[in-house]
Design an enzyme around this catalytic site. Sequence first.
Site, PDB file in Angstrom:
ATOM      1  CD1 TRP A   1      69.629   3.369  42.592  1.00  0.00           C
ATOM      2  CD2 TRP A   1      69.391   5.068  44.015  1.00  0.00           C
ATOM      3  NE1 TRP A   1      70.183   4.489  42.003  1.00  0.00           N
ATOM      4  CE2 TRP A   1      70.056   5.544  42.861  1.00  0.00           C
ATOM      5  CE3 TRP A   1      69.139   5.961  45.051  1.00  0.00           C
ATOM      6  CZ2 TRP A   1      70.464   6.871  42.714  1.00  0.00           C
ATOM      7  CZ3 TRP A   1      69.535   7.289  44.906  1.00  0.00           C
ATOM      8  CH2 TRP A   1      70.191   7.730  43.753  1.00  0.00           C
TER       9      TRP A   1
ATOM     10  CE  LYS B   1      66.722  -4.728  37.749  1.00  0.00           C
ATOM     11  NZ  LYS B   1      67.639  -4.308  38.856  1.00  0.00           N
TER      12      LYS B   1
ATOM     13  CB  SER C   1      67.796  -0.504  42.773  1.00  0.00           C
ATOM     14  OG  SER C   1      69.154  -0.126  42.677  1.00  0.00           O
TER      15      SER C   1
ATOM     16  CB  SER D   1      67.142   7.683  35.299  1.00  0.00           C
ATOM     17  OG  SER D   1      67.500   6.590  34.457  1.00  0.00           O
TER      18      SER D   1
ATOM     19  CD  GLU E   1      57.679   8.641  39.450  1.00  0.00           C
ATOM     20  OE1 GLU E   1      58.435   9.490  38.910  1.00  0.00           O
ATOM     21  OE2 GLU E   1      57.854   8.209  40.592  1.00  0.00           O
TER      22      GLU E   1
ATOM     23  CB  CYS F   1      61.604  12.073  40.689  1.00  0.00           C
ATOM     24  SG  CYS F   1      60.297  11.031  41.339  1.00  0.00           S
TER      25      CYS F   1
ATOM     26  CD  GLU G   1      65.756  13.638  38.800  1.00  0.00           C
ATOM     27  OE1 GLU G   1      64.794  13.600  39.586  1.00  0.00           O
ATOM     28  OE2 GLU G   1      65.924  12.792  37.897  1.00  0.00           O
TER      29      GLU G   1
END
Length: 479
Positions: free
Chosen positions: A150, A174, A176, A226, A247, A281, A381
Site C-alpha cells: 500500500w 492482488k 493491497s 513486510s 522484496e 522500506c 522497521e
Amino acid sequence: MQTLRNFIGGASVDAASGATLPVVNPATGAAYATSPASGPEDVDRAMTAAASAFETWGSTTPKERQEALLRIAQALEDRAEEFVRAECDNTGKPIGLTAEEELPPAVDELRFFAGAARVLEGRSAGEYLADHTSWIRREPIGVVAQVTPWNYPLMMAIWKVAPALAAGNTIVLKPSDTTPASTVLLAELAAEFLPPGVLNVVCGDRDTGRALIEHPTPQLVAITGSVRAGTEVAGTAAAGLKRVHLELGGKAPVVVFDDADIASAAEAIATAGYFNAGQDCTAATRVLVAEGAYDDLVAALAEQARSTRTGMPDDPDVLYGALNNPDQLARVAGMVDRLPDHATIEAGGGRASVAGGEGGYFFEPTVVSGLRQDDEISQTEVFGPVITVQRFADEAEALRSANGVQYGLSSSVWTTDHARALRMSNKLDFGVVWINTHIPFVSEMPHGGFKSSGYGKDLSMYGLEDYTRIKHVMSYTGE
C-alpha cells in the site's frame, strides 16, 4: 461512493460472492469507494484466464511485447492527472509530489522494460561436446502471481507488471486491500493494448492473497511487502515448489562521518526519511553518526523536522501526507510511546493536527536521539516519519551497528573520504549502497535486498531475468 471491480479476462467483474470492502482516504479517514472481497472462486477464474492467455501471449515476439508496453506507457502519461488523482485519493499522498516524483518514473520503467524485452542475452551457442551443438533458450515462466503493497500502489504494480509482461508471462495481481484504486485503473488501461487475460487484477484481503499463492497454476509468486508477509508467502509457495521473488522490509542505516557536509546531509536525510511519511522500506530513518558530528547533526535534523510540513493532498507546501491506515498510525505512535528513558524526542513525537484532515492518520515529522543498538526502534522497521539517531566511535563500530539488524535492503554512507566510502560500500551487508545521497532509483539498476529483506531484484535487466526460465537445448550434429 465509487465502486471498484476486479479485472479478469479483459472485463470488469464483481466478486462472485458480491462481498465488498471499504476503501478509505487516509487524509480524511472516510470511505469513498468499495472494492471486491474476492475469494477462491474469483482467484480461480483469474488463473484460468491467465493460463488461457499465456498460450498466445507467451509466443509473441519481443517486438510485439515492446510495442504493447510502449503504448501502455504513453497512455499512462497521457492520463497522468487521472492516475495521480486516483493514487492520492486512495493514499493521502500530496498531489504535486506524486505527479512529479512517482508518475514519471513509473512511465519510464514501462519504457525501460519495453526496450529490455528485445535484448535478453544468453551464453553463446556452441559445440561443448563433440558432434553436439548446445544453445540456451530464455523462456517466460508462464502465469505469475503478484502481490503489491500500500505504500506505492501504482509504482509497485508497474515494478511487478512491466518485467513480467516484457518476458512474455501472464499475470494475476492482488493489490493491497487498502489501496486497490490505481491498480484496477491500470489494468483497465492496459486492456486497451493487451489481449484479454494477460493482466488480471483480483482485489481482496489476506485470505485472497493466500488463495492466490496456494493456487496450483502460477509457477512464480512475487511480492513486495513486510517480512511477515514474505515469510508466509515463501512457506505457502514451498508446498507447490513455486519460485518466489521477495522484496521485503528494510531498516536502512544512514552512516554519517564527521567529515561530511552536515547541513547538506541533514537536508537530504530529512527528505529521504520523511518522503511518503517514511512509508518506504528504503527510508533514511536510522541515522548513525560519528561522535564528532553527533550534536551538530542532531540539531540540524531537528531543525529540518520543524520546517517539514505534513498535510492534505492538495496543499502544495507539504512533503508528505497521512499514514496509510489507523493500524499503521497506532504502530508508529506506539513505537514512539515505548521509547526507552535514555532516548530524547528532539522534534515531533505525536499525531499531527491538519486542517481539513481531522479524521486523517497524520503523524508529525519526528527526530529521536540517544538511541542504542538494541533498542526496539533501532531494530524494528517503523514505516513512519520518525528519524532515529545513534552515535558511533569509529568505522568498525559504524559497520557493526549498520549491519547489526535483520534487514539488508539499502544503506547510505556520507563522507568526503573516497577510500572510506569504498571500504564501507564493500562491507555494508545491503543490496543497495548510496554514497553522499539516499533513495534515488534508476530503471537500469537493480533494487533488492539480502537477509530478511528478501531475494530477487526489481528494475534492471536482473529484474527481467527473474521472470524467465532457462532451457538448455542440445542437438546431435554428427553424421
